[in-house]
Design a protein around this motif. Structure first.
Motif, short mmCIF file in Angstrom:
data_model
loop_
_atom_site.label_atom_id
_atom_site.label_comp_id
_atom_site.label_asym_id
_atom_site.label_seq_id
_atom_site.Cartn_x
_atom_site.Cartn_y
_atom_site.Cartn_z
N ASN A 368 11.94 -6.88 1.31
CA ASN A 368 11.96 -8.13 0.55
C ASN A 368 12.95 -8.88 1.02
O ASN A 368 13.14 -10.09 0.62
CB ASN A 368 12.00 -7.95 -0.95
CG ASN A 368 13.53 -7.24 -1.32
OD1 ASN A 368 14.26 -6.95 -0.55
ND2 ASN A 368 13.40 -7.38 -2.73
N GLY A 369 13.88 -8.61 1.84
CA GLY A 369 14.94 -9.47 2.29
C GLY A 369 16.39 -8.91 1.88
O GLY A 369 17.28 -9.48 2.68
N THR A 370 16.23 -8.09 1.01
CA THR A 370 17.54 -7.72 0.51
C THR A 370 17.67 -6.22 0.73
O THR A 370 18.72 -5.55 0.06
CB THR A 370 17.78 -7.91 -0.86
OG1 THR A 370 16.85 -7.20 -1.61
CG2 THR A 370 17.87 -9.38 -1.13
N GLY A 371 16.73 -5.47 1.43
CA GLY A 371 17.00 -4.08 1.47
C GLY A 371 16.19 -3.14 0.74
O GLY A 371 16.33 -1.94 0.71
N SER A 372 15.16 -4.07 0.05
CA SER A 372 14.11 -3.27 -0.98
C SER A 372 12.81 -3.02 -0.18
O SER A 372 12.31 -4.21 0.07
CB SER A 372 14.09 -3.73 -2.38
OG SER A 372 15.06 -3.68 -3.03
N PHE A 373 12.32 -1.86 0.09
CA PHE A 373 11.20 -1.69 0.73
C PHE A 373 9.76 -1.24 0.10
O PHE A 373 10.05 -0.22 -0.70
CB PHE A 373 11.31 -0.69 2.08
CG PHE A 373 12.50 -1.23 2.80
CD1 PHE A 373 11.88 -1.82 4.02
CD2 PHE A 373 13.80 -0.99 2.70
CE1 PHE A 373 12.97 -2.09 4.97
CE2 PHE A 373 14.74 -1.27 3.55
CZ PHE A 373 14.14 -1.98 4.76
N THR A 374 8.66 -1.73 0.01
CA THR A 374 7.50 -1.57 -0.66
C THR A 374 6.53 -1.22 0.52
O THR A 374 6.17 -1.97 1.48
CB THR A 374 7.12 -2.62 -1.31
OG1 THR A 374 8.20 -2.97 -2.19
CG2 THR A 374 5.80 -2.26 -2.12
N GLN A 375 5.79 0.18 0.21
CA GLN A 375 4.69 0.29 1.24
C GLN A 375 3.47 -0.80 1.37
O GLN A 375 3.02 -1.25 0.27
CB GLN A 375 4.10 1.75 0.98
CG GLN A 375 3.35 2.29 2.16
CD GLN A 375 2.55 3.64 1.66
OE1 GLN A 375 3.00 4.16 0.54
NE2 GLN A 375 1.82 4.24 2.49
N VAL A 376 3.10 -0.91 2.61
CA VAL A 376 1.73 -1.87 3.03
C VAL A 376 0.72 -1.10 3.29
O VAL A 376 0.72 -0.32 4.44
CB VAL A 376 2.31 -2.85 3.80
CG1 VAL A 376 1.12 -3.86 3.77
CG2 VAL A 376 3.44 -3.50 3.40
N THR A 377 -0.33 -0.74 2.62
CA THR A 377 -1.32 0.17 2.74
C THR A 377 -2.40 -0.80 3.62
O THR A 377 -2.48 -1.93 3.64
CB THR A 377 -1.92 0.77 1.64
OG1 THR A 377 -2.33 -0.29 0.71
CG2 THR A 377 -1.02 1.58 1.02
N GLY A 378 -2.97 0.05 4.44
CA GLY A 378 -4.24 -0.58 5.29
C GLY A 378 -3.65 -1.31 6.51
O GLY A 378 -4.56 -2.22 6.97
N ILE A 379 -2.39 -1.50 6.61
CA ILE A 379 -1.89 -2.33 7.64
C ILE A 379 -2.15 -1.49 9.16
O ILE A 379 -1.90 -2.30 10.11
CB ILE A 379 -0.53 -2.54 7.53
CG1 ILE A 379 -0.12 -3.98 8.26
CG2 ILE A 379 0.45 -1.59 7.73
CD1 ILE A 379 1.42 -4.58 7.66
N ILE A 380 -1.95 -0.16 9.16
CA ILE A 380 -2.13 0.46 10.26
C ILE A 380 -3.30 1.62 10.25
O ILE A 380 -3.55 2.11 9.18
CB ILE A 380 -0.98 1.33 10.58
CG1 ILE A 380 -0.94 1.78 11.98
CG2 ILE A 380 -0.58 2.33 9.33
CD1 ILE A 380 0.41 2.54 12.34
N THR A 381 -4.02 1.91 11.39
CA THR A 381 -5.03 2.71 11.66
C THR A 381 -4.53 3.95 10.88
O THR A 381 -3.74 4.59 11.36
CB THR A 381 -5.56 2.74 12.74
OG1 THR A 381 -5.96 1.50 13.40
CG2 THR A 381 -6.96 3.58 12.74
N SER A 382 -5.36 4.52 10.04
CA SER A 382 -4.94 6.03 9.58
C SER A 382 -5.58 7.04 10.19
O SER A 382 -6.74 7.43 10.48
CB SER A 382 -5.39 6.09 8.01
OG SER A 382 -5.05 7.13 7.52
#
Length: 583
Positions: A368-382
């Motif tokens: 988010n720009g400050t070092g907090s990370f949220t998983q993004v699903t469906g963005i890479i072939t599984s």
């Protein structure tokens, strides 16, 4: 003194449109929207392994991307070797050559011969400073590390017997870095003792370069004593902003053998920094500036409790205060994760990350720009495969960062390539710190180090297309001096000595793989010495027979160091100055 600079603003171009009828504009808008629909459903990192990477079934422990043949694209090398904790089958280190568009051919036998071993790690550095990338292979199961010298075209000769200490190791990783700031690359290697890298304890290894790529074991005088077990990863990085390379040693052990942070005194002698947060069962670490404050933070794969990721913020920029912010990874599951990399997946100016998972699909997180990370699903072939390593880089030269994973331990052992369909990299490298030249009592060459961050991380920093010092003397025309990679995200270069009292201005210019150019702050200094030449040709502080011999050897030549009066010729006037300054 160190100069801190902010990222240079980007240039944006406006687009003009021809006047069209309302009907044509409406048709264009509808057609564009329809054409965009398939793209919306397309994963950003699409599996592109088939047809681009040769089919293989070999146990790969690590991969490294590098333009080994100097043709402008990224090749990759796989460190292969069978066996998790016990000796398996010896395998070749596979060399995959890029055709320029991200399709790779196996050229192992032609490039490195028929060598085979139990290789855990592979890295590149120019150990003989001839302008090409040489190769280090870290080897497990009581075998020596190997050094291959590049001929300039990506063909390697195994020169380990001549150049490397004959020491058997249980090593999982090796790294290049100039620890003593003498202009050549030294080597750090993990070493766990025992019969494998799961050994109960030994001291990591430091091999020091004598200047042309020949190495001596100087471990005893360089790193603290103490046996550290299950060493998995070693990483050079500057944690305290003083432009020398510190060391992070990642281990799978706990208690007294947990991961260590070693501070460099500037001359390549390390002491333990006890302020680092304790970890557990780490497999690897990655360093990147996750919050944009100009210092390097750390991510340990599998290093948190219950096999979670450990995210550490470098809170004071000096490496003495580390804050555990692992709760800022959402979700942060218990999983068998083996590696990670930071990179900007959406080109918004901050570092996102990918986690390499063993026994599951890779996970991608957005910052988010400050070092907090949220998983993004469906963005890479599984794929539920067994990833032991992950690297990012633009393999097809289309301007964005692609993903490579190394497969081992279980499954089919097919290394995988994911091509990026997302936005291209348009952000220039950030020149974080540039070393201030300090004038001495006489003109001398000035060694300049610089720390540079870009939109991706690796153990060699970012993939660059050239870093240089640009400088002017007394307001004259710009001159440039190339900088060589120094370790992780550091480069080092030399500015020539100038005439006494010359006014010199300089800055660093860096070009990333997509040809974005970053410009550092302009620094200045006044060259030392007086306007009167003193005849000390070799700058050793005394005018004697050595200087006379140098002058006579250059007699009649043009502008050399022996031309002490800068007349353009080595002649009787220079001899008179040397004799007048004798002693």
């Amino acid at each position: 003194m160190l100069q801190e600079v902010e990222r240079a603003p980007q240039d944006f171009h406006t687009m003009s449109f021809h006047t069209v009828s309302h009907r044509l504009l409406a048709c264009f808008t509808i057609a564009s929207a329809v054409a965009a629909l398939p793209a919306l459903a397309q994963v950003q990192f699409a599996d592109s392994t088939s047809g681009r990477i040769p089919t293989q079934s070999e146990y790969t422990n690590q991969i490294s991307m590098c333009d080994i043949d100097n043709d402008g694209d990224l090749d990759f090398i796989a460190a292969n070797g069978q066996g998790y904790s016990s000796l398996g089958t010896a395998l070749k280190p596979r060399v995959y050559i890029n055709n320029g568009t991200g399709t790779f051919s196996d050229q192992t036998d032609a490039r490195v011969g028929t060598i085979a071993g139990w290789f855990r790690g592979v890295e590149f550095g120019d150990v003989d400073r001839d302008g090409d990338w040489d190769m280090l292979l870290a080897q497990d199961f009581v075998k020596p590390a190997l050094l291959f010298i590049n001929n300039g075209s990506g063909y390697f000769t195994n020169e380990s017997a001549q150049r490397m200490p004959a020491i058997n190791l249980t090593s999982s990783r090796g790294q290049f870095g100039d620890i003593d700031n003498d202009g050549d690359l030294d080597i750090a290697l993990t070493h766990s003792g025992g019969t494998s890298h799961f050994g109960v304890g030994a001291r990591m290894k430091i091999y020091v370069n004598e200047g042309t790529g020949y190495f001596e074991d100087q471990t005893a005088s360089r790193v603290p004593a103490g046996n550290i077990g299950q060493q998995m990863d070693v990483l050079f990085l500057d944690v305290d902003g003083d432009l020398d390379l510190d060391i992070h040693l990642g281990t799978r052990a706990t208690g007294a053998s947990d991961s260590k942070l070693y501070k460099n005194n500037g001359a390549g002698v390390f002491t333990e920094m006890t302020t680092i947060v304790s970890d557990a069962t780490s497999y690897s670490y990655d360093a990147g500036d996750i919050d944009g404050d100009g210092d390097l933070d750390l991510l340990g794969a599998n290093a948190g409790p219950s096999n979670q990721e450990l995210l550490l913020r470098n809170a004071d920029g000096l490496g003495t205060v580390w804050t555990n912010i692992s709760s800022q990874i959402s979700p942060n599951p218990s999983a068998d994760d083996n590696d990670s990399k930071f990179f900007d997946i959406d080109m918004d100016g901050d570092l996102d990350m990918i986690i390499a998972v063993l026994g599951g699909a890779e996970r991608v997180y957005r910052n988010n720009g400050t070092g907090s990370f949220t998983q993004v699903t469906g963005i890479i072939t599984s794929f539920s495969d067994s990833s032991l390593d992950v690297k990012v880089g633009d393999v097809d030269n289309d301007g964005d960062f692609d993903v490579l994973t190394a497969q081992g331990e279980s499954g089919s052992f097919q290394n995988r390539l994911y091509l990026n369909n997302g936005p291209a990299d348009t952000i220039a490298p950030a020149i974080i710190r540039t070393e201030q030249a300090v004038a001495g009592s006489k003109p001398v060459p000035h060694q300049i180090r610089v720390e540079i961050h870009d939109q991706m991380t690796s153990d060699r920093g970012f993939h660059d297309r050239g870093v240089e010092i640009a400088y002017t003397v007394n307001g004259g025309a710009e001159q440039v001096s190339p900088m060589a990679w120094h370790g992780n995200n550091m480069w080092r270069g030399t500015m020539p000595a100038q005439a006494p009292q010359a006014q010199v201005s300089y800055f660093v210019r860096a070009r990333d793989w997509n040809n974005n150019v970053g410009i550092g702050a302009v620094l200045t200094y006044t060259e030392g010495g007086t306007s009167e030449p003193d005849g000390d040709i070799n700058n050793d502080g005394i005018v004697n027979g050595i200087d006379l011999a140098l002058l006579l050897g250059d007699w009649g030549l043009g502008s050399t160091a022996s031309d002490v009066d800068s007349s353009g010729a080595v002649d009787a006037q220079d001899l008179a100055i040397v004799l007048a300054s004798w002693g």
